[in-house]
Design an enzyme around this catalytic site. Structure first.
Site, PDB file in Angstrom:
ATOM      1  N   GLU A   8       0.797  -1.227   0.000  1.00 27.76           N
ATOM      2  CA  GLU A   8       0.000   0.000   0.000  1.00 27.76           C
ATOM      3  C   GLU A   8       0.828   1.275   0.000  1.00 27.76           C
ATOM      4  OE1 GLU A   8      -3.924  -0.950   2.546  1.00 27.76           O
ATOM      5  OE2 GLU A   8      -2.109  -1.963   3.173  1.00 27.76           O
ATOM      6  N   ASP A  81      -2.393  -4.665   3.668  1.00 29.68           N
ATOM      7  CA  ASP A  81      -2.470  -4.857   5.122  1.00 29.68           C
ATOM      8  C   ASP A  81      -3.378  -6.024   5.519  1.00 29.68           C
ATOM      9  OD1 ASP A  81      -0.729  -2.820   5.627  1.00 29.68           O
ATOM     10  OD2 ASP A  81      -2.267  -1.315   6.044  1.00 29.68           O
ATOM     11  N   ASP A  83      -5.996  -6.718   7.252  1.00 26.35           N
ATOM     12  CA  ASP A  83      -7.266  -6.391   7.903  1.00 26.35           C
ATOM     13  C   ASP A  83      -8.325  -6.194   6.826  1.00 26.35           C
ATOM     14  OD1 ASP A  83      -6.613  -3.953   6.783  1.00 26.35           O
ATOM     15  OD2 ASP A  83      -6.191  -2.959   8.674  1.00 26.35           O
ATOM     16  N   GLU A  85      -9.715  -3.522   5.470  1.00 26.81           N
ATOM     17  CA  GLU A  85      -9.382  -2.546   4.428  1.00 26.81           C
ATOM     18  C   GLU A  85      -8.334  -3.114   3.480  1.00 26.81           C
ATOM     19  OE1 GLU A  85     -10.856   0.440   3.909  1.00 26.81           O
ATOM     20  OE2 GLU A  85     -12.204  -0.037   5.571  1.00 26.81           O
ATOM     21  N   TYR A 301       2.096  -5.165  13.207  1.00 34.35           N
ATOM     22  CA  TYR A 301       0.989  -4.384  12.662  1.00 34.35           C
ATOM     23  C   TYR A 301       0.213  -3.705  13.780  1.00 34.35           C
ATOM     24  CZ  TYR A 301      -2.825  -3.146   9.516  1.00 34.35           C
ATOM     25  OH  TYR A 301      -3.754  -2.447   8.774  1.00 34.35           O
ATOM     26  N   ARG A 303      -2.825  -2.155  13.864  1.00 38.66           N
ATOM     27  CA  ARG A 303      -4.289  -2.159  13.975  1.00 38.66           C
ATOM     28  C   ARG A 303      -4.726  -3.550  14.402  1.00 38.66           C
ATOM     29  NH1 ARG A 303      -3.325   0.835   9.211  1.00 38.66           N
ATOM     30  NH2 ARG A 303      -3.709   3.066   9.539  1.00 38.66           N
ATOM     31  N   HIS A 347      -4.334 -12.479  14.762  1.00 34.25           N
ATOM     32  CA  HIS A 347      -3.499 -11.292  14.816  1.00 34.25           C
ATOM     33  C   HIS A 347      -2.672 -11.310  16.096  1.00 34.25           C
ATOM     34  CE1 HIS A 347      -6.034  -8.663  11.864  1.00 34.25           C
ATOM     35  NE2 HIS A 347      -5.637  -9.798  11.353  1.00 34.25           N
TER      36      HIS A 347
END
Length: 830
Positions: A8, A81, A83, A85, A301, A303, A347
């Site tokens: 990204e 990423d 997640d 999104e 990560y 988030r 995660h």
């Protein structure tokens, strides 16, 4: 074999590029490549809520580049990423790139840290796109678009265009507004605290607080009661030591950080906003240059709602702790922490990617904010893998028989750390606040005689609940199930950017606009903005992610509830059919004014009333907006309508009276405005600005474009719309500020009724004096060293230099800046 790997961000691409070398072409997508249209609804509700995606404005050149690279690739790795999104971005990328390369396979690869080992493992474990994650992201996007686009117009009726409603942001605003109302409604109650200082036989001083009276809790609410207690204790028996107890206490280390706990800790300890915390964490995650041509991500990560730690990281931490602190600082077995029910076990918590990269070793590689955040994360992780702290809580009571024959029990407590364990990394702030050393209390024996050397009574008042900080708001959002790790910072930033909430001394408080927006939404759509319903929708999105419900079914269920709520809100305040018919009857045989053309618009009162009459004849319904517009029209023609209305029901008469008052107020305001130029409107005033050059004016992290604002005023006038008093005031300020560039400025000042005194007092026209002050201050040889003010240090020299640059760039100084400049001049030039 050509391999294309898409991430990204450019930073992540550079970091991974150094690890994988020339075998991979690594390109950044720059975030989302497709999204819902910016200025259109973009949802086909009738067609299973199908979203109509378009390329984002900034993605077009990126997509072109990606397509060219994809054509040449034998394998395409989507490494966005890990997640919702990121999964959605990967899905969009595949949909865009697959048509240009139908032969090469697409692989989804995910990693939670940017290290060589993690990247290689991810590529080796390549898989497919998780469509459940994509559906959850899509459902959230569609859900938020529906609420925003269909509810915001209701707000526009109340506040005008520009205001907007957000599904989750409005729930957060509601929490802040309700807390503020609790504070405003709070009535403080008086209470009294009592303390005494006793001297032991060894002359040790022991500060103790009154704990119980006659072995019961007590409440003293007046000065008279407090004085009686003071008299009774001072004139009571000789103080004696009561029970002395020693209690062993074990303190467990805190779990490693999740997104929310990191944001809370960074706000409390470092005073970082949630947005700043996530920005610095993103930088640490995406990687820094470690020297010698190598790069690595420093944290996992950021988030995440999980407190899970990988076994390899636990083993590495244990080795580090054993080596640096010793075997006794390790727990008998690894520490494990329990996740919340909705947390994603796959995660990890936020931790350093290499525990041996201590904050000290990175001090020269990170900037200040990055280093502070990394230190916070590193300490929390290492501490989470250390042994418990063992402490002794020592408590000693002192008994006094008062002259009123009541027993007064004073108590002192102190903590002795027997083994610090994880506290080695943090210290124990509680011990610093204690009134007595543990050794003094342990030396006391029951029955020991003490001497009272001081007695203090202190009047206090109960305090209202505190305003939210970003930390406490995030904590409450998480507790209520509102938002998710990726959204907390956005929620808080959005309600501030929209000016619904302001931040003062790190506290969040609602603005007047925030109160108005919240009250309107809660009144019109109470179910939608209910805290419990918002949390319920978050859980539904989690269910979509888990695959237990389809996203279209979730949206269908939501819309079945939302649509009636919205319909009721739109019709809220609409008159009943009989009432609407009565009001329309008032306009029978009215003689309306002639059509009036203003700018490009033509105003025809008679046609307007007839259009509403025709619609009502077809539907027997009238909206609240139409009803209010007719009332305003009736007020305008009160000389013809008042008698008719006096014969109608009292409720309609009352509505008319209020509309008449509003009409008179508007007329009075109009009369106070500057008269328009003789040739009609303010168009000649705007023409006088033709040669004005508007610079961009910076205000904090935003930029206010005066030229754009001026054009919007001109467009409004050309469309036949009148300017508000506030807009006229802004136009006057622009005329004063740019008077030297206006064509025929005297006519502009006359048209806008600008007092000549305003010209001499305006900041923009004080340039000669400011220039003179700056030139004189340039001769200052020695400036006062920066002085600390709270967390900040004010540097007078740097301030002066910034003012010089701003002035030389042709930018206007604010009144506050000029006042500060005057203070400097008074200090250094007198």
């Amino acid at each position: 074999m050509a391999k294309l790997l898409i991430v990204e961000s450019p930073t992540k691409a550079r970091t991974i590029g150094r690890m994988l070398g020339k075998d991979y072409d690594i390109i950044a997508s720059m975030g989302h490549v497709r999204d819902l249209p910016e200025h259109d609804f973009g949802i086909n509700i009738e067609n299973n809520f199908a979203p109509q995606y378009v390329d984002t404005p900034r993605s077009r050149p990126v997509v072109k580049n990606l397509k060219e690279a994809a054509k040449k690739a034998d394998e395409i790795y989507l490494a966005t990423d890990p997640d919702r999104e990121g999964e959605a971005i990967a899905w969009h990328l595949k949909n865009i790139l697959a048509p240009v390369n139908k032969k090469s396979p697409f692989h989804r690869v995910t990693f939670h840290e940017i290290t060589r080992q993690a990247i290689e493992n991810a590529i080796a474990g390549k898989g497919d796109i998780n469509l459940n994650l994509v559906d959850a992201q899509q459902a959230r996007r569609v859900l938020d678009r529906i609420v925003g686009y269909q509810v915001s117009p209701l707000l526009w009726r109340k506040l005008g265009k520009g205001s907007s409603a957000g599904r989750v942001q409005s729930a957060a605003l509601r929490l802040i507004v309700e807390r503020e109302r609790d504070i405003l409604a709070f009535k403080p109650e008086e209470y009294w605290n009592f303390s005494a200082i006793f001297a032991s036989q060894k002359n040790d001083s022991i500060k103790s607080r009154l704990f119980k009276i006659n072995q019961k809790d007590f409440s003293v609410t007046s000065a008279g009661e407090a004085e009686k207690i003071e008299y009774s204790v001072k004139n009571g028996s000789t103080p004696q030591v009561g029970a002395v107890t020693v209690q062993e206490r074990k303190r467990n280390p805190y779990p490693p950080f999740t997104t929310s706990t990191l944001q809370q800790a960074a706000n409390q300890l470092l005073h970082y906003s949630a947005t700043s915390t996530m920005r610095y964490a993103q930088q640490l995650y995406e990687g820094v240059d470690l020297g010698n041509g190598s790069s690595a991500g420093l944290i996992t990560y950021m988030r995440t709602d999980s407190v899970t730690i990988a076994k390899e990281a636990q083993i590495a931490a244990a080795g580090f702790i054993r080596e640096v602190y010793g075997e006794k600082y390790l727990p008998p077995k690894f520490n494990y922490y329990k996740n919340k029910a909705a947390a994603q076990e796959a995660h990890e918590a936020i931790r350093p990617t290499d525990v041996r990269r201590t904050p000290e070793s990175l001090a020269t590689l990170l900037d200040g904010p990055q280093l502070k955040l990394y230190t916070l994360i590193w300490k929390r992780f290492v501490a989470s893998q250390m042994a418990q702290a063992r402490q002794e809580l020592v408590s000693a009571d002192v008994l006094v028989s008062g002259s009123d024959r009541r027993q007064y029990q004073f108590r002192t407590t102190a903590t002795l750390t027997v083994f610090p364990g994880f506290l080695t990394l943090f210290g124990d702030s509680n011990q610093e606040k204690e009134d007595c050393r543990p050794a003094v209390l342990r030396g006391l024996r029951q029955g020991d005689i003490l001497k009272m050397t001081d007695f203090t009574k202190e009047q206090k008042f109960t305090e209202p609940p505190p305003r939210f900080t970003e930390a406490s708001l995030i904590k409450l959002l998480e507790e209520n199930g509102i938002g998710r790790p990726s959204t907390y910072a956005t929620i808080i930033r959005t309600i501030q950017d929209r000016s619904y909430v302001a931040k003062e001394q790190n506290k969040l408080l609602p603005t007047e606009l925030g109160f108005t927006v919240n009250d309107f939404l809660v009144e019109k759509l109470p179910e939608l903005f209910d805290i419990g319903f918002t949390a319920q929708m978050e859980q539904k999105l989690d269910d979509v992610e888990a695959g237990s419900v389809g996203w279209v079914q979730m949206m269908t269920d939501f819309y079945a509830r939302f649509s009636p709520w919205l319909s009721a809100a739109k019709n809220s305040g609409a008159p009943e059919s009989d009432k609407a018919a009565d009001l329309l009857s008032v306009f029978d045989n009215i003689v309306f004014n002639e059509k009036q053309k203003v700018g490009r618009r033509t105003f025809d009162d008679g046609s307007f009333v007839n259009s509403i009459r025709e619609k009502f004849a077809q539907t027997s319904q009238m909206t609240e907006k139409q009803y209010q517009a007719l009332l305003a029209m009736a007020a305008k023609y009160a000389d013809q309508t008042a008698v008719k209305i006096s014969m109608l029901p009292a409720e309609l008469q009352n509505d008319f009276a209020q509309a008449r008052e509003r009409f008179i107020e508007r007329q009075e305001a109009e009369n106070m405005r500057p008269p328009a130029p003789e040739n009609g409107g303010y168009i000649p005033v705007f023409d006088a600005f033709a040669q004005v050059s508007f610079p961009e004016v910076k205000t904090g992290r935003y930029a206010f474009d005066e030229g754009k604002f001026f054009k919007s005023l001109k467009k409004q006038v050309m469309a036949g719309k009148s300017l508000s008093e506030k807009q006229l005031g802004a136009l006057k300020k622009l005329a004063v500020k740019y008077s030297s560039q206006l064509a025929e400025p005297e006519k502009v000042f006359q048209a806008l009724q600008i007092d000549p005194a305003e010209l001499s007092s305006a900041p923009g026209n004080d340039s000669n004096r400011i220039k003179e002050l700056l030139e004189k201050l340039s001769g200052v040889k020695e400036w006062t060293p920066p002085a600390a003010k709270g967390r900040f240090a004010f540097d007078e020299k740097k301030f002066y230099q910034s003012i010089v640059k701003q002035f030389n760039d042709g930018k206007t100084l604010s009144a506050k800046q000029i006042a500060a400049l005057d203070k400097l001049a008074a200090k250094y030039l007198n």
